[in-house]
Design a protein around this motif. Sequence first.
Motif, short mmCIF file in Angstrom:
data_model
loop_
_atom_site.label_atom_id
_atom_site.label_comp_id
_atom_site.label_asym_id
_atom_site.label_seq_id
_atom_site.Cartn_x
_atom_site.Cartn_y
_atom_site.Cartn_z
N ARG A 92 -6.58 -3.06 -0.19
CA ARG A 92 -5.22 -2.79 -0.46
C ARG A 92 -5.32 -0.72 -0.05
O ARG A 92 -5.53 -0.75 -0.84
CB ARG A 92 -3.76 -2.45 -1.54
N THR A 93 -5.05 -0.25 1.01
CA THR A 93 -5.25 0.83 1.49
C THR A 93 -4.38 2.14 0.94
O THR A 93 -3.36 2.98 1.16
CB THR A 93 -5.32 0.85 2.72
N GLY A 94 -4.47 1.93 -0.53
CA GLY A 94 -3.97 3.01 -1.22
C GLY A 94 -4.56 3.83 -2.44
O GLY A 94 -6.04 3.41 -2.14
N HIS A 125 4.94 0.07 8.01
CA HIS A 125 3.68 0.33 8.13
C HIS A 125 3.14 -0.48 9.73
O HIS A 125 4.07 -1.35 9.84
CB HIS A 125 2.65 -0.98 7.53
N GLU A 137 2.84 1.39 -3.61
CA GLU A 137 1.65 2.06 -4.51
C GLU A 137 1.37 3.81 -3.83
O GLU A 137 1.19 4.46 -5.31
CB GLU A 137 -0.48 1.42 -4.49
N SER A 196 1.03 -1.07 -0.03
CA SER A 196 0.00 0.01 -0.23
C SER A 196 0.53 1.45 0.07
O SER A 196 0.26 2.14 -0.84
CB SER A 196 -1.68 0.08 1.08
N ASP A 204 -6.68 -6.75 -4.30
CA ASP A 204 -6.03 -5.45 -4.27
C ASP A 204 -6.36 -4.32 -3.89
O ASP A 204 -6.49 -3.46 -3.27
CB ASP A 204 -4.89 -5.12 -4.78
N VAL A 256 -6.76 6.48 5.23
CA VAL A 256 -5.97 6.35 3.50
C VAL A 256 -5.23 8.03 3.87
O VAL A 256 -4.06 8.32 3.55
CB VAL A 256 -6.38 6.06 3.33
#
Length: 325
Positions: free
Chosen positions: A303-305, A129, A78, A75, A299, A162
Motif C-alpha cells: 500500500r503506497t502510503g 487513484h 492512509e 493508500s 498492506d 509516493v
Amino acid sequence: MKKVQGLLFALFITVLALAGCGGNEQEKAGTVATTAKKDTAQQEAVQFPVTLTDAVQNEVTIEAKPEKIVSLMPSNTEIAFGLDLGEQIVGVSDFDNYPEEAAKKEKIGGMEFNVEKILSLKPDLVLAHASSADAGEAGLQQLREAGITVLVTNNAANFTEVYETIRLIGTATGKKEKAETVIADMEKKVEEIKTKAQEIKEVDRKSVFVEVSPAPEVYAAGKNTFIDEMLQIINAKNTVTEEGWPKMESEAVIKSNPEVIITTHGYYTSEPVKNVISREGWQNISAVKENRVVDVHSDKVTRTGPRLTEGVEELAKAVYPDIFK
C-alpha cells in the motif's frame, strides 16, 4: 511549621500566590495555543485557491480548503489520515482498514464506487487513484458534473512517486507543511535502514523471491516496483528479472533458487508458508530447505502510503533477522 503560626500563614499566602501564577500561566498558554491555531488556519487559508495537475493530466482548481473529503483508495486514505485530515474524511472505500478510524467512516463501494452514495455525502474533494481512473471514468465525470472536485493521484511505482502523492494531497488540502514533515520522516527511516544494510558484505547478500498471490497462479514483485526498490534498500537481490508484477511459472522460481521467499497474502490465505513449502518441486529450493519462507504484513509492503517505511523494516527483518533485530 506546627509550632510557628506565622510561618503557616506565610506558607498559605505563598501557596495562593503560586496558584495565582499558575492560573496566569495557564491563561497565557491557552492564549498562545489559540493564537497558534488561528495562525495555522490563516496559513492554510492563504494557500487557496490552488491549481494542480493531477495524475491523469487534468488541471484541477481547488477554491478553498476542503472540509469534506471522500477517498476512493486505501493508500490515499492512509495519506490523508497521516496529514491529520481524519475529521475531514467523510467516506472511504470498502477496503479501507487503517487507521481504525477509517473503518468507521461511511463506505462508498469498492473498485466500482457508488456515485449516489458519494453525492449524498456532499464532499468538497474526492481523492481518486490512477489505477482505477480509466475503469471509473464515467463515475468520476458524474461527480465533476455535480460540481465536486476530483483529484486523481498517481499509481506509485517507487518511493519518489509516493512522496509526490503525499505532496499533491497535502497541497490540495492545505497541509503542505505537514506533508513535508511526513516525507522527511519517511526519508529518514529509509536512510537509516539503507545505511545499516550497506554493512552487509556482498557474499552475504540474500536472493529473495516476493510473491503477492498464492498458487495456482503465482504473481510476484518484479523490476521497477516499490517492493523491488525495498529489496534494493535492504541490500537484497530480487530473483525476478521481469518488469512489474509478472505471473510466475514454478519451473522459473525453482531455477532461480531464492534463499528467502516472502509472501504477502497471509491476510487472505490461512497458511501462506505451508502453501509455499507444500508445492511440488519446491522442496529443493534453498529458502524452503532452510525454513526461510516468511509472510509479511501485506498492506505495509503493497500500500503506497506512509507505512511503506514499516514495510521496508519488516522485509529487512525477514531477510536479515540477525542484522535487523
